[in-house]
Design an enzyme around this catalytic site. Structure first.
Site, PDB file in Angstrom:
ATOM      1  CB  ALA A  61      -0.880  -0.011   1.239  1.00  0.00           C
ATOM      2  N   GLY A 102       0.817  -5.060   1.110  1.00  0.00           N
ATOM      3  CA  GLY A 102      -0.249  -5.201   0.132  1.00  0.00           C
ATOM      4  C   GLY A 102       0.241  -5.835  -1.165  1.00  0.00           C
ATOM      5  CD  GLU A 105      -2.338  -7.675   2.729  1.00  0.00           C
ATOM      6  OE1 GLU A 105      -1.984  -6.494   2.470  1.00  0.00           O
ATOM      7  OE2 GLU A 105      -3.147  -7.954   3.625  1.00  0.00           O
ATOM      8  CD  GLU A 125       1.271  -5.469   5.719  1.00  0.00           C
ATOM      9  OE1 GLU A 125       2.137  -6.291   6.112  1.00  0.00           O
ATOM     10  OE2 GLU A 125       0.642  -5.608   4.660  1.00  0.00           O
TER      11      GLU A 125
HETATM   12  N1  3HC Z   1       4.484   3.437  -0.012  1.00  0.00           N
HETATM   13  C1  3HC Z   1       4.895   4.658  -0.415  1.00  0.00           C
HETATM   14  N2  3HC Z   1       6.181   4.945  -0.736  1.00  0.00           N
HETATM   15  C2  3HC Z   1       7.060   3.942  -0.638  1.00  0.00           C
HETATM   16  C3  3HC Z   1       6.706   2.654  -0.215  1.00  0.00           C
HETATM   17  C4  3HC Z   1       5.342   2.409   0.095  1.00  0.00           C
HETATM   18  N3  3HC Z   1       4.902   1.200   0.466  1.00  0.00           N
HETATM   19  N4  3HC Z   1       7.821   1.894  -0.204  1.00  0.00           N
HETATM   20  C5  3HC Z   1       8.829   2.671  -0.606  1.00  0.00           C
HETATM   21  N5  3HC Z   1       8.382   3.909  -0.877  1.00  0.00           N
HETATM   22  C6  3HC Z   1       9.140   5.055  -1.392  1.00  0.00           C
HETATM   23  C7  3HC Z   1      10.114   5.598  -0.366  1.00  0.00           C
HETATM   24  O1  3HC Z   1       9.479   6.530   0.475  1.00  0.00           O
HETATM   25  C8  3HC Z   1      11.164   6.228  -1.259  1.00  0.00           C
HETATM   26  O2  3HC Z   1      10.666   7.460  -1.681  1.00  0.00           O
HETATM   27  P1  3HC Z   1      11.655   8.720  -1.839  1.00  0.00           P
HETATM   28  O3  3HC Z   1      12.662   8.292  -2.858  1.00  0.00           O
HETATM   29  O4  3HC Z   1      10.747   9.811  -2.238  1.00  0.00           O
HETATM   30  O5  3HC Z   1      12.271   8.906  -0.468  1.00  0.00           O
HETATM   31  C9  3HC Z   1      11.194   5.306  -2.470  1.00  0.00           C
HETATM   32  O6  3HC Z   1       9.961   4.577  -2.449  1.00  0.00           O
HETATM   33  C10 3HC Z   1      12.321   4.307  -2.447  1.00  0.00           C
HETATM   34  O7  3HC Z   1      12.333   3.667  -1.193  1.00  0.00           O
HETATM   35  P2  3HC Z   1      13.666   3.455  -0.347  1.00  0.00           P
HETATM   36  O8  3HC Z   1      14.476   4.704  -0.366  1.00  0.00           O
HETATM   37  O9  3HC Z   1      13.261   2.896   0.959  1.00  0.00           O
HETATM   38  O10 3HC Z   1      14.409   2.365  -1.248  1.00  0.00           O
HETATM   39  P3  3HC Z   1      15.068   0.990  -0.830  1.00  0.00           P
HETATM   40  O11 3HC Z   1      15.423   0.349  -2.097  1.00  0.00           O
HETATM   41  O12 3HC Z   1      16.094   1.189   0.204  1.00  0.00           O
HETATM   42  O13 3HC Z   1      13.895   0.139  -0.127  1.00  0.00           O
HETATM   43  C11 3HC Z   1      11.761  -0.917   0.139  1.00  0.00           C
HETATM   44  C12 3HC Z   1      12.762  -0.240  -0.831  1.00  0.00           C
HETATM   45  C13 3HC Z   1      12.345  -2.239   0.645  1.00  0.00           C
HETATM   46  C14 3HC Z   1      10.517  -1.171  -0.630  1.00  0.00           C
HETATM   47  C15 3HC Z   1      11.501   0.009   1.352  1.00  0.00           C
HETATM   48  O14 3HC Z   1      11.160   1.285   0.867  1.00  0.00           O
HETATM   49  C16 3HC Z   1      10.375  -0.466   2.226  1.00  0.00           C
HETATM   50  O15 3HC Z   1      10.588  -1.264   3.104  1.00  0.00           O
HETATM   51  N6  3HC Z   1       9.160   0.061   1.987  1.00  0.00           N
HETATM   52  C17 3HC Z   1       8.049  -0.193   2.853  1.00  0.00           C
HETATM   53  C18 3HC Z   1       7.418  -1.510   2.571  1.00  0.00           C
HETATM   54  C19 3HC Z   1       6.216  -1.712   3.452  1.00  0.00           C
HETATM   55  O16 3HC Z   1       6.251  -1.497   4.640  1.00  0.00           O
HETATM   56  N7  3HC Z   1       5.099  -2.161   2.857  1.00  0.00           N
HETATM   57  C20 3HC Z   1       3.888  -2.340   3.557  1.00  0.00           C
HETATM   58  C21 3HC Z   1       3.046  -1.142   3.410  1.00  0.00           C
HETATM   59  S1  3HC Z   1       1.595  -1.218   4.415  1.00  0.00           S
HETATM   60  C22 3HC Z   1       0.524  -2.176   3.529  1.00  0.00           C
HETATM   61  O17 3HC Z   1       0.859  -2.678   2.501  1.00  0.00           O
HETATM   62  C23 3HC Z   1      -0.847  -2.301   4.102  1.00  0.00           C
HETATM   63  C24 3HC Z   1      -1.633  -3.348   3.423  1.00  0.00           C
HETATM   64  O18 3HC Z   1      -1.630  -4.513   4.199  1.00  0.00           O
HETATM   65  C25 3HC Z   1      -3.055  -2.924   3.256  1.00  0.00           C
END
Ligand code: 3HC
Ligand code: NAI
Length: 701
Positions: A61, A102, A105, A125
């Site tokens: 997400a 997500g 998922e 999450e």
């Molecule tokens: N949503 C929005 N932006 C995201 C994102 C996400 N899920 N994941 C990464 N980004 C953005 C970062 O903010 C960053 O933006 P910026 O360049 O403007 O700062 C860009 O993408 C690149 O990210 P990183 O600098 O972190 O790059 P890395 O290569 O080091 O890492 C990653 C990539 C492993 C994907 C890391 O960003 C990460 O762990 N992201 C979060 C993943 C996460 O927690 N997903 C779950 C979301 S909650 C969800 O899905 C709810 C669902 O169950 C309904």
């Protein structure tokens, strides 16, 4: 359909490519495009199966939508995924790079999954104070069983594709990343020709099978202590329990309710703040994508003591060769032996293989001769905390190091400008302040001195990432961001002892608030002597307060240096910390001498005085330009000082309570504590300005 999805039909397959760089976050636009693409494929009689893919597949997400109306704007993620599961054609996820949250998922809602080698799959999450909210808590238990699903979700750490196959999350791993899509197409053709169902029967239709009747109650009880102060883990347990007790549709409904609660929680707001803070910290004025980076293949560390050894390990762990320099052979041997011992502990704990230990040791070499540093790309000095000694080291480095080498100091309090000034290349000098134990702690304060060049700064920031550190840039001042703010925090803890609180009460009030350790236990760990020596160098700034850490000075005079002498603020019996009546008596005596009236002190007062003094100093630092942004300060305390991530850091906490409230409480203590309050509880001028301007966020104005 918008540009977020590329749709094409090849033979009898609909190929749906997610196309929202950089990570295919499933924001509203992408969800909408995906829904349209799925409907198109469903309605196309030429299409017999559907493949979803992306590079990377998806990071889940869109985190920036949480807490805004976009988060649940239609089509919502659960809606799209439910639609996906209702299709009568086989659906296949071809997972490249990562499928997180997500994103995973989405893959779980497909009937079948194939992953590229090395792809990472996870439901992180929990790290955002959330639970999987698009069916993950219901579909995963049905795929791998309730207990395995629970562990996977609570752990929050992604698995490599190869392990995900073993767990049953994906069916296949492609031979090569490059052939993933071809192999996915071949897989889909197999499914079509074998008449495979759109959604195969779940391997664990009754996910609770095999679990004891009290499984969930026991699970909650067992983890109660570890999860204190948090709610997301309990919500995960509740959701997985629902998967065991309710039919899928009702389970999904329960998950949705829990997700809405979690999204609105202070815990999730705090952890989302931390997520973006970590990304923001890398943005530094003067450093751009065009800033030239220097190559760092060879590192040298001067001083193989507590810090030098740990610092060297960071680089060896990242495959970078390190030379350790000491003055005497024995010190060098001691340092290298200690490093080996540390690695051996990792081997014993199964975190490292014996081969890896040897590979890392092979990257480390020792020397007593500065000439061996001539080709180092980066030198980090970690000798005694004494300006003259450090300056002498830097003079020598200036003589022997090649042009362009980065010269760094690990000083925790000294003036990096004064160190740089003794060289003919101050532009190459920087502070790299590691935290103890340096091979474990994630924080690295990068101290930008007056003349540090953007190249040097950019190179060290990149290197920090490579060795797994969170780098936070600080300007030059006593203690930089962390230790400077920690000083008033320590001052209050010591003073509260004189005013009537006991060490245990103070530390417990702080740990109850979520801190990993109480302030007084920290003093004992860091060394009462170290604290005393730092105060000695700063008497001119603290002499006006005769009570200033008075108890610490008295303990120092008694030779009670903390854990290392088995006595400090506490006594140490083996590994156990016990309160010492002698210290209480000492506090009473000092209070009488200083004319401090002892009284009963509430836990609330302890937390407020310790924490708000620290926050007030943080606001001042921001005003002075030492810290670039308030969220950087939070990262320092979360990663270097054991503050709980689920509270988002001290500055975030202050914003949550309201800056006007913070100001009011500081002013209250200013008045209530009399002359002492007048001395130390003056609100930072910028706090007053922020409140006057009606600001909710702590930012420089
Ligand atoms: N949503 C929005 N932006 C995201 C994102 C996400 N899920 N994941 C990464 N980004 C953005 C970062 O903010 C960053 O933006 P910026 O360049 O403007 O700062 C860009 O993408 C690149 O990210 P990183 O600098 O972190 O790059 P890395 O290569 O080091 O890492 C990653 C990539 C492993 C994907 C890391 O960003 C990460 O762990 N992201 C979060 C993943 C996460 O927690 N997903 C779950 C979301 S909650 C969800 O899905 C709810 C669902 O169950 C309904
Ligand atoms: P330490 O006393 O364990 O190690 C210092 C080492 O430097 C000793 O092995 C000593 O032999 C060596 N040394 C001294 N002078 C030298 C010289 N001229 N040339 C070569 N080697 C020399 O000290 P520690 O704790 O490792 O601290 C080192 C630096 O790191 C200090 O600046 C300290 O403030 C800083 N620091 C310490 C932290 C801690 O928790 N110990 C945390 C963060 C920074």
């Amino acid at each position: 359909m918008n540009e977020f999805v590329h749709y094409r039909v090849e033979n009898n397959l609909a190929l749906i490519a997610l196309n929202r760089p950089p990570v295919n976050a499933l924001g509203q636009g992408l969800r909408e495009a995906l829904q349209q693409a799925l409907e198109r494929a469903a309605g196309d009689t030429n299409v017999a199966a559907i493949i979803l893919y992306g590079s990377p597949f998806s990071a889940g997400a869109d985190i920036s939508e949480f807490g805004t109306s976009a988060s649940h704007a239609q089509p919502s993620l659960p809606y799209v995924l439910n639609y996906l599961t209702s299709l009568s054609k086989p659906t296949l996820a071809a997972i490249e790079g990562l499928a997180l949250g997500g994103g995973l998922e989405l893959a779980l809602a497909c009937g079948y999954r194939i992953a590229a080698p090395g792809a990472r799959l996870g439901l992180p999450e929990i790290n955002l104070g959330l639970l999987p909210g698009a069916g993950g808590t219901q579909r995963l238990p049905r795929l791998v069983g309730a207990e395995a699903a629970l562990e996977f979700i609570l752990h929050g750490v992604p698995l490599k594709a190869e392990r995900a196959v073993a767990l049953g999350i994906v069916e296949r791993v492609a031979h090569r990343v490059e052939s993933l899509l071809d192999e996915a197409c071949a897989y889909a053709e197999e499914l079509i020709s074998s008449g495979a169902p759109a959604q195969p029967k779940a391997p664990f239709e009754e996910p609770e099978k095999g679990l004891s009747t009290d499984f969930f109650t026991d699970y909650l009880q067992r983890h109660a202590q570890r999860w204190k102060g948090r709610q997301a883990p309990q919500r995960v347990v509740a959701a997985v329990q629902a998967a065991c007790e309710l039919p899928l549709e009702q389970g999904l409904q329960r998950e949705a309710e829990l997700f809405v609660e979690a999204e609105a929680s202070a815990e999730s707001a705090a952890l989302r703040h931390v997520f973006f803070a970590e990304r923001e910290a890398g943005r530094v004025p003067g450093v751009t994508a065009e800033t030239q980076l220097r190559t760092v293949n060879k590192v040298a560390v001067i001083g193989a003591g507590t810090m030098g050894g740990g610092i060297a390990m960071n680089f060896a762990n990242a495959g970078i060769a390190v030379t350790l320099l000491e003055q005497k052979g024995e010190a060098l041997d001691r340092g290298l032996t200690q490093i080996r011992k540390n690695y051996e502990i990792s081997v014993q704990r199964g975190k490292l293989t014996a081969d890896q230990l040897e590979q890392r040791m092979a990257l480390l070499s020792g020397t007593l001769d500065y000439a061996d540093l001539a080709d180092a790309d980066l030198v980090i000095e970690a000798v005694f905390e004494n300006l003259q000694i450090k300056q002498q080291v830097f003079r020598t480095l200036d003589e022997v190091c090649k042009p362009g080498a980065i010269l760094a100091s690990n000083t925790s309090t000294l003036d990096v400008d004064a160190i740089a000034a003794v060289t003919r290349r101050p532009q190459d000098v920087i502070g790299l302040h590691f935290f103890s134990p340096a091979n474990v702690m994630r924080l690295l304060e990068v101290v930008r001195a007056r003349e540090t060049s953007p190249e040097v700064l950019a190179t060290t920031l990149k290197l920090a990432r490579k060795i797994g550190k969170i780098a936070v840039v600080s300007g030059v001042c006593f203690g930089f961001i962390g230790n400077r703010m920690f000083e008033p925090y320590g001052r209050e803890a010591y003073r509260l002892l004189l005013e009537g609180a006991s060490p245990t009460q103070i530390d417990q009030a702080l740990t109850e608030h979520g801190l990993a350790m109480g302030m007084l236990a920290v003093q004992d760990l860091a060394g009462i002597d170290i604290g005393y020596l730092i105060r000695e160098s700063r008497r001119q700034y603290i002499a006006h307060d005769p009570s200033y850490c008075k108890l610490g000075d008295a303990l120092y005079a008694e030779g009670r240096f903390g854990q290392k002498t088995k006595a400090g603020i506490y006594r140490y019996e083996g590994r156990e910390r016990v309160e010492d009546p002698h210290v209480i008596e000492l506090a009473k005596r000092l209070a009488a001498e200083l004319g401090i009236e002892r009284r009963k002190i509430s836990d609330q007062e302890i937390v407020e005085r310790c924490l708000f003094s620290l926050i007030n100093e943080g606001i001042q630092l921001l005003d002075e330009g030492i810290a670039l942004r308030s969220s950087d300060i939070d990262l320092v305390f979360l990663n270097g000082y054991g503050f709980p991530a689920w509270r988002g850091g001290p500055m975030h906490e202050a914003e949550q309570m309201g800056l006007d409230n913070l100001l009011a409480v500081i002013n209250y203590y200013r008045q209530a504590l009399g002359a002492y309050g007048e001395m130390w509880f003056k609100p930072a001028p910028m706090l007053q300005r922020l409140v006057d301007a009606g600001k909710q966020r702590i930012e420089k104005i």
